[in-house]
Design a protein around this motif. Structure first.
Motif, mmCIF file in Angstrom:
data_model
loop_
_atom_site.group_PDB
_atom_site.id
_atom_site.type_symbol
_atom_site.label_atom_id
_atom_site.label_comp_id
_atom_site.label_asym_id
_atom_site.label_seq_id
_atom_site.Cartn_x
_atom_site.Cartn_y
_atom_site.Cartn_z
ATOM 1 N N ASP A 160 -1.503 -6.981 3.289
ATOM 2 C CA ASP A 160 -0.194 -6.363 3.190
ATOM 3 C C ASP A 160 0.509 -6.209 2.183
ATOM 4 O O ASP A 160 1.384 -5.362 1.883
ATOM 5 N N GLU A 178 -5.337 -1.717 -1.088
ATOM 6 C CA GLU A 178 -5.694 -0.679 -1.088
ATOM 7 C C GLU A 178 -6.348 -0.378 0.051
ATOM 8 O O GLU A 178 -6.250 0.919 0.822
ATOM 9 N N GLN A 231 0.712 -1.213 -0.129
ATOM 10 C CA GLN A 231 -0.045 0.093 0.104
ATOM 11 C C GLN A 231 0.786 1.379 0.081
ATOM 12 O O GLN A 231 1.700 1.411 0.840
ATOM 13 N N THR A 232 0.513 2.438 -0.911
ATOM 14 C CA THR A 232 1.209 3.495 -0.808
ATOM 15 C C THR A 232 1.094 4.265 0.681
ATOM 16 O O THR A 232 -0.008 4.369 1.019
ATOM 17 N N GLY A 259 -6.210 -2.011 2.979
ATOM 18 C CA GLY A 259 -5.309 -2.169 4.113
ATOM 19 C C GLY A 259 -5.622 -3.392 4.605
ATOM 20 O O GLY A 259 -4.978 -3.729 5.852
ATOM 21 N N GLY A 281 1.929 3.091 3.296
ATOM 22 C CA GLY A 281 1.670 1.851 4.224
ATOM 23 C C GLY A 281 2.623 1.610 5.342
ATOM 24 O O GLY A 281 3.807 2.283 5.055
ATOM 25 N N ASP A 282 2.480 0.617 6.186
ATOM 26 C CA ASP A 282 3.440 0.451 7.221
ATOM 27 C C ASP A 282 4.393 -0.503 6.707
ATOM 28 O O ASP A 282 5.455 -0.796 7.339
ATOM 29 N N ASP A 308 -3.395 3.190 -5.389
ATOM 30 C CA ASP A 308 -2.718 3.470 -4.338
ATOM 31 C C ASP A 308 -1.947 2.274 -3.741
ATOM 32 O O ASP A 308 -1.994 2.188 -2.672
#
Length: 276
Positions: free
Chosen positions: A208, A203, A149-150, A205, A152-153, A225
């Motif tokens: 992962d 996207e 994910q752009t 979330g 993201g963690d 995204d």
């Protein structure tokens, strides 16, 4: 869907991003029908040389949702594989029949059962697949990418960084094989019918990472995204799949690929869909 010239290129496709989906057909068309004539008393020898027009029609199958190779956009089947097979068959004595749109892991059974005659779906040539089906000469080379994910963690630089995470891939693809062979039980794996569904989960979330063919991952990263975390080199090659024993079709497709490459049309199609 009838066979027709596709006019929607990648630029046009990007205007419809999010509309791509899978339109699985309820019934599969028959293909390569025998040239039998039950309306008269002509002999089998006469029929064999009659040149029934259906003898030269090959029915193609694909799995939409694998952009930019094949997508169903606003009810129209478009993509690199669609345009390429159209160009390749135009170089042969065959004609292309109506496209059958299936889930990816349904394509090989449909081919083996005779419901379609050729698979054009960015299918990797593997020894395992060659035990039951045949391939044309390769027409595209690729590796595998990992999408996250752009913003993201997840910060991943190699496959081992995915351990303990929720990872997805499309059923029956090389990406799924990589997850199984390289990560196994170290990840919580989810299989999807197509990558559009997986990307949507990414996207949101709820997923992962995704393992996906590099050019397809780049395409999603360009208009969703999501972003490419890293690329895993596999050196795989795509080919058009046909039934074993169909040497005439196999040779015709391979020769058609060569002709399209030599004419420069392959480069034009590549530029259209990949900007390369």
């Amino acid at each position: 869907m009838g066979y027709q010239k596709r006019t929607l290129d990648r630029r046009g496709y990007l205007q419809w991003t999010g509309a791509a989906g899978v339109a699985a057909t309820a019934g599969l068309a028959g293909c390569l029908e025998d040239a039998e004539n039950g309306d008269d008393d002509s002999s089998a020898d006469d029929d064999a040389g009659a040149g029934d027009e259906d003898d030269n029609v090959i029915v193609p199958g694909t799995a939409p949702g694998f952009e930019p190779f094949q997508m169903n956009v606003d009810g129209e089947l478009v993509g690199f594989d669609i345009d390429l097979l159209e160009a390749v068959v135009a170089e042969t004595d065959y004609e292309l029949g109506d496209w059958e749109e299936l889930e990816f892991d349904s394509l090989q059974p449909a081919l083996e059962n005779g419901n379609i005659d050729v698979i054009a779906a960015a299918m990797t040539i593997t020894e395992e697949r060659q035990e039951s089906i045949a391939f044309s000469e390769p027409y595209y080379s690729a590796d595998q990418s990992v999408l996250v994910q752009t913003g993201g963690d997840v910060q991943a630089e190699e496959l081992e960084d995915l351990e303990g995470l929720e990872v997805g891939a499309q059923s029956g693809t090389t990406g799924e094989g990589i997850v199984d062979e390289e990560l196994g039980d170290a990840v919580d794996y989810t299989s999807y019918d197509n990558y559009v569904l997986a990307v949507e989960e990414l996207e949101r979330g709820t997923l992962d990472a995704i393992v996906i063919d590099e050019p397809v991952g780049d395409s999603f990263a360009g208009d969703r995204d999501v972003e490419v975390a890293f690329t895993f080199e596999t050196g795989e090659e795509y080919g058009f799949a046909i039934r074993q024993g169909e040497e005439e079709i196999q040779d015709a497709l391979s020769e058609g690929i060569e002709a399209v490459e030599e004419s420069g049309e392959y480069d034009e199609i590549t530029q259209e869909w990949f900007g390369e």
